[in-house]
Motif scaffolding. Structure first.
Motif, mmCIF file in Angstrom:
data_model
loop_
_atom_site.group_PDB
_atom_site.id
_atom_site.type_symbol
_atom_site.label_atom_id
_atom_site.label_comp_id
_atom_site.label_asym_id
_atom_site.label_seq_id
_atom_site.Cartn_x
_atom_site.Cartn_y
_atom_site.Cartn_z
ATOM 1 N N HIS A 69 0.822 -1.212 0.000
ATOM 2 C CA HIS A 69 0.000 0.000 0.000
ATOM 3 C C HIS A 69 0.857 1.263 0.000
ATOM 4 C CE1 HIS A 69 -3.322 -2.712 0.540
ATOM 5 N NE2 HIS A 69 -2.708 -3.215 1.604
ATOM 6 N N LEU A 70 1.901 1.246 -0.826
ATOM 7 C CA LEU A 70 2.830 2.365 -0.967
ATOM 8 C C LEU A 70 2.671 2.963 -2.370
ATOM 9 C CD1 LEU A 70 5.937 0.723 0.754
ATOM 10 C CD2 LEU A 70 4.424 2.492 1.708
ATOM 11 N N GLU A 71 1.571 3.652 -2.585
ATOM 12 C CA GLU A 71 1.229 4.180 -3.902
ATOM 13 C C GLU A 71 2.261 5.185 -4.408
ATOM 14 O OE1 GLU A 71 -0.640 4.551 -7.473
ATOM 15 O OE2 GLU A 71 -1.014 3.060 -5.925
ATOM 16 N N GLN A 72 2.711 6.079 -3.558
ATOM 17 C CA GLN A 72 3.682 7.086 -3.979
ATOM 18 C C GLN A 72 4.981 6.427 -4.454
ATOM 19 O OE1 GLN A 72 4.703 9.875 -0.861
ATOM 20 N NE2 GLN A 72 5.047 11.495 -2.357
ATOM 21 N N GLU A 73 5.419 5.410 -3.738
ATOM 22 C CA GLU A 73 6.633 4.702 -4.122
ATOM 23 C C GLU A 73 6.427 3.929 -5.416
ATOM 24 O OE1 GLU A 73 5.308 4.966 -1.163
ATOM 25 O OE2 GLU A 73 6.883 5.476 0.280
ATOM 26 N N ALA A 74 5.252 3.317 -5.579
ATOM 27 C CA ALA A 74 4.935 2.605 -6.819
ATOM 28 C C ALA A 74 4.970 3.560 -8.010
ATOM 29 C CB ALA A 74 3.564 1.935 -6.707
ATOM 30 N N LYS A 75 4.391 4.736 -7.848
ATOM 31 C CA LYS A 75 4.397 5.725 -8.929
ATOM 32 C C LYS A 75 5.812 6.192 -9.251
ATOM 33 C CE LYS A 75 -0.283 7.470 -8.495
ATOM 34 N NZ LYS A 75 -1.143 8.629 -8.219
ATOM 35 N N ALA A 76 6.666 6.292 -8.230
ATOM 36 C CA ALA A 76 8.046 6.712 -8.460
ATOM 37 C C ALA A 76 8.795 5.674 -9.300
ATOM 38 C CB ALA A 76 8.763 6.943 -7.128
ATOM 39 N N VAL A 77 8.589 4.393 -9.007
ATOM 40 C CA VAL A 77 9.256 3.346 -9.789
ATOM 41 C C VAL A 77 8.708 3.334 -11.220
ATOM 42 C CG1 VAL A 77 9.774 0.880 -9.984
ATOM 43 C CG2 VAL A 77 9.746 1.970 -7.719
ATOM 44 N N GLU A 78 7.402 3.496 -11.369
ATOM 45 C CA GLU A 78 6.830 3.581 -12.722
ATOM 46 C C GLU A 78 7.430 4.758 -13.493
ATOM 47 O OE1 GLU A 78 2.340 1.776 -12.332
ATOM 48 O OE2 GLU A 78 2.669 3.809 -11.603
ATOM 49 N N ALA A 79 7.599 5.886 -12.819
ATOM 50 C CA ALA A 79 8.182 7.061 -13.464
ATOM 51 C C ALA A 79 9.636 6.794 -13.859
ATOM 52 C CB ALA A 79 8.094 8.275 -12.537
ATOM 53 N N ALA A 80 10.366 6.062 -13.038
ATOM 54 C CA ALA A 80 11.757 5.723 -13.365
ATOM 55 C C ALA A 80 11.817 4.841 -14.605
ATOM 56 C CB ALA A 80 12.424 5.040 -12.169
ATOM 57 N N ILE A 81 10.939 3.856 -14.687
ATOM 58 C CA ILE A 81 10.882 2.995 -15.875
ATOM 59 C C ILE A 81 10.582 3.844 -17.111
ATOM 60 C CG2 ILE A 81 9.573 1.172 -17.050
ATOM 61 C CD1 ILE A 81 9.134 -0.089 -14.231
ATOM 62 N N ARG A 82 9.584 4.712 -16.993
ATOM 63 C CA ARG A 82 9.183 5.564 -18.119
ATOM 64 C C ARG A 82 10.335 6.477 -18.543
ATOM 65 N NH1 ARG A 82 4.665 6.390 -16.327
ATOM 66 N NH2 ARG A 82 5.126 8.089 -14.904
ATOM 67 N N THR A 83 11.066 7.043 -17.577
ATOM 68 C CA THR A 83 12.198 7.922 -17.865
ATOM 69 C C THR A 83 13.259 7.207 -18.697
ATOM 70 O OG1 THR A 83 11.833 9.220 -15.858
ATOM 71 C CG2 THR A 83 14.064 9.269 -16.792
ATOM 72 N N VAL A 84 13.583 5.987 -18.296
ATOM 73 C CA VAL A 84 14.604 5.211 -19.006
ATOM 74 C C VAL A 84 14.142 4.868 -20.422
ATOM 75 C CG1 VAL A 84 15.845 3.010 -19.001
ATOM 76 C CG2 VAL A 84 15.657 4.335 -16.889
ATOM 77 N N LEU A 85 12.895 4.452 -20.559
ATOM 78 C CA LEU A 85 12.378 4.126 -21.894
ATOM 79 C C LEU A 85 12.300 5.366 -22.778
ATOM 80 C CD1 LEU A 85 9.612 1.534 -20.968
ATOM 81 C CD2 LEU A 85 11.803 1.082 -22.096
ATOM 82 N N GLU A 86 11.868 6.486 -22.209
ATOM 83 C CA GLU A 86 11.786 7.724 -22.992
ATOM 84 C C GLU A 86 13.166 8.213 -23.422
ATOM 85 O OE1 GLU A 86 9.417 10.340 -20.553
ATOM 86 O OE2 GLU A 86 7.550 9.374 -21.201
ATOM 87 N N ALA A 87 14.210 7.857 -22.660
ATOM 88 C CA ALA A 87 15.584 8.213 -23.030
ATOM 89 C C ALA A 87 16.121 7.303 -24.138
ATOM 90 C CB ALA A 87 16.495 8.146 -21.806
ATOM 91 N N GLY A 88 15.330 6.287 -24.517
ATOM 92 C CA GLY A 88 15.689 5.438 -25.644
ATOM 93 C C GLY A 88 16.421 4.156 -25.304
#
Length: 143
Positions: free
Chosen positions: A83-102
């Motif tokens: 039940h750590l939604e903020q932390e889950a969103k942070a990891v999702e954002a990290a994944i997205r950042t790496v993919l968006e960087a190519g």
């Protein structure tokens, strides 16, 4: 048919195991690889989180496995069991950042503008992005 024709229609698929295995193979076509997919078996007293591809013994130790499904499975654990939604969103954002960087592992590499990385490097890139996100969040809350 709807999963393939209009995948955005679905947020969650709830099935028994065998049918879930079939649908996950179909969904891999949409994401480009089984390595991108997380899964969760929840609802009982214990949750089970794992990448859809399982242990992928045929590529173990070769540095070509895509760790994003495993990392995304940790997101599901953070969200649904811890039940750590903020932390889950942070990891999702990290994944997205790496993919968006190519950055891509070989299973989802499609050419121009992308950089092929090995398993451990992809994991390190996500970890580094997560640290930056955490530091930025701390700075926002401190100031």
């Amino acid at each position: 048919m709807h999963l393939i024709m209009n995948p955005r229609r679905f947020d969650v698929l709830l099935t028994e195991n065998l049918f879930g295995d079939i649908l996950s193979d179909e969904a891999a076509v949409i994401t480009g690889s089984l390595g991108m997919l997380a899964s969760a078996s929840i609802g009982g007293s214990v949750g089970l989180y794992e990448p859809v591809h399982g242990s992928a013994p045929d590529i173990a130790g070769k540095g070509v496995a895509n760790p994003l499904g495993a990392i995304a499975s940790a997101v599901l654990l953070l969200r649904h069991s811890a039940h750590l939604e903020q932390e889950a969103k942070a990891v999702e954002a990290a994944i997205r950042t790496v993919l968006e960087a190519g950055y891509r592992t070989v299973d989802v590499y499609r050419g121009a503008g992308q950089h092929v990385v090995r398993t451990s490097e992809m994991g390190s890139l996500v970890a580094e992005a997560l640290v930056k996100i955490a530091n930025a969040t701390r700075s926002q809350h401190a100031g």
